[in-house]
Design an enzyme around this catalytic site. Structure first.
Site, mmCIF file in Angstrom:
data_model
loop_
_atom_site.group_PDB
_atom_site.id
_atom_site.type_symbol
_atom_site.label_atom_id
_atom_site.label_comp_id
_atom_site.label_asym_id
_atom_site.label_seq_id
_atom_site.Cartn_x
_atom_site.Cartn_y
_atom_site.Cartn_z
ATOM 1 C CB ALA A 93 -0.933 0.002 1.209
ATOM 2 N N GLY A 96 1.486 2.976 -6.040
ATOM 3 C CA GLY A 96 0.693 2.394 -7.114
ATOM 4 C C GLY A 96 -0.740 2.050 -6.766
ATOM 5 C CB SER A 225 -2.593 -10.360 -13.919
ATOM 6 O OG SER A 225 -2.029 -9.932 -15.140
ATOM 7 C CE1 TYR A 272 2.997 -9.762 -11.669
ATOM 8 C CE2 TYR A 272 2.118 -10.148 -13.867
ATOM 9 C CZ TYR A 272 2.039 -9.523 -12.644
ATOM 10 O OH TYR A 272 0.988 -8.663 -12.384
#
Length: 428
Positions: A93, A96, A225, A272
């Site tokens: 936090a 971004g 994502s 990722y």
């Protein structure tokens, strides 16, 4: 707009560092601990007596978390600060997406935010810069690259909030290392993308499920994502695709020297994507195991392509300049940081987001390149604007048997015992 798909794939291909396809260097690079500088032996014919000695002295990687010095003293009497507001924990936090989400929630007056950050001072500065009310948040130390830090964070969180339960948990923090030719490791020996993005959050959620079960209408969101969903443009057409295989890497313990979930050689961009598949599978498994008995709504979400995100800091400079323009005016997938933060906040604040086992998205599912709209901009690819909706995950993410195996192997990799497993009734 289909004509733009090969262009986007080409852009992503060119942005992939050549080192990802090149053979490893013949140089020997050895990382020492922080007490002494790094030693680099450039000769492939290093001394037969010197090299073994150096390896013996420097085989331990530089640590991310030192419990004796990094562990924070527990904050107490947090209940007085929290008041009647919902207690919401957000990882990553200090910048971004996580920072913008924290600021959005704090300013509603309905949430007291625990900003879980690896750099506490940075988090405090960021909160001030975002204009977050002084009584709306607290910054606490969390290094997801250390399972001990995760445990220390949970201990401190419980001391701070006392008997008050956590209402919302947002697992946002992530690292992306597409240019690294060799893997970097967490304190526990995991490749960092998988260790921080998945294993750290996996342990964190499990340690907090029982606590969240005490709150009415609790929600847990793990940021997903499109790159982990092969049914999208970004995940299906841009090499490499996410693929956990048979989880042979997890079966071997997922620790150094094993860098990839499928047991294959390290590939930063794929590491990722694989971690994001694990994130979304974790949500589905949490729902199957604990939603019915706890009432917690478990979800994932895709905030849109935040093209200026620090996740792309390892990309080449030309890519960081060209990519935002490309996503705005060609694919239509671009979303600004503030709007992305508002979207993430919506998942734990909006009354319409109480459903569990949902993959939330906006303005199209990024399963096609945007279509031109009357305002002259492409729309419908997950970019700016549009209403929230339940998106569809790929078949790979919804693979029940692989998800179950991933869960069981993750429990083992994280060293979880009976006291770490939620007491809430599990439906397996």
């Amino acid at each position: 707009m289909v004509r733009f798909i090969p262009l986007m794939a080409a852009l992503a291909y060119l942005a992939t560092p050549s080192t990802a396809f090149a053979p490893a260097s013949s140089q020997i690079r050895i990382r020492q601990n922080t007490a002494t500088p790094s030693i680099v032996a450039t000769s492939p014919l290093a001394s037969s007596t010197l090299l073994p000695a150096m390896l013996t002295e420097t085989e331990l990687p530089e640590k991310l978390y030192f419990p004796k010095t990094d562990k924070e003293p527990a904050k107490v009497l947090g209940g007085l600060k929290i008041g009647t507001r919902k207690l919401t924990v957000i990882t990553g936090a200090s910048s971004g997406l996580g920072l913008n989400c924290a600021a959005t929630l704090a300013k509603t007056g309905r949430h007291f935010v625990v900003m879980a950050c690896r750099d506490v001072e940075k988090g405090k500065r960021a909160a001030k810069e975002m204009g977050m009310p002084d009584d709306s948040y607290v910054v606490m130390k969390l290094e997801l690259g250390s399972l001990q830090s995760v445990r220390d964070f949970v201990f401190n969180l419980k001391a701070f909030k006392s008997a008050r339960p956590v209402n919302n948990l947002i697992c946002n923090a992530a690292v992306y290392k597409p240019t690294d030719p060799e893997p970097a490791w967490t304190d526990d020996g995991f490749e960092q993308s998988m260790g921080i993005n998945h294993f750290g959050h996996f342990l964190l959620v499990n340690l907090l499920v029982d606590d969240m079960a005490k709150a009415k209408g609790a929600r847990c969101c793990i940021v997903g994502s499109i790159t982990g969903n092969t049914n999208t443009v970004g995940g299906g057409l841009v090499y490499p695709q996410a693929d956990l295989g048979t989880l042979s890497g997890f079966e071997k313990g997922a620790k150094k020297p094993v860098a990839m979930a499928d047991g294959k050689p390290f590939f930063g961009a794929k590491a990722y994507k694989d971690s994001k598949v694990c994130n979304m599978m974790t949500v589905s498994e949490l729902h199957r195991r604990y939603h019915e008995s706890t009432g917690i709504a478990f979800s994932s979400m895709y905030p849109g392509c935040i093209a200026e995100t620090s996740l792309f800091r390892e990309k080449r400079p030309w890519f960081r300049k060209a990519f935002p323009w490309f996503m705005k005016y060609v694919t239509g997938g671009y979303v600004g940081m503030q709007e992305a933060g508002e979207r993430l906040a919506q998942v734990v604040d909006d009354p319409q987001c109480t459903k569990s086992d949902v993959y939330w998205s906006w303005n199209g599912g990024a399963q096609q390149v945007g279509r031109w709209s009357p305002d002259g901009k492409p729309r419908g690819a997950g970019g700016s604007g549009g209403e929230i909706f339940e998106n569809e995950q790929s078949d790979a993410v919804r693979d029940r048997e692989t998800a179950k195996k991933m869960w069981e192997l993750s429990v083992k990799a994280c060293g979880m015992d009976e006291k770490d497993v939620p007491k809430a009734k599990a439906s397996i």
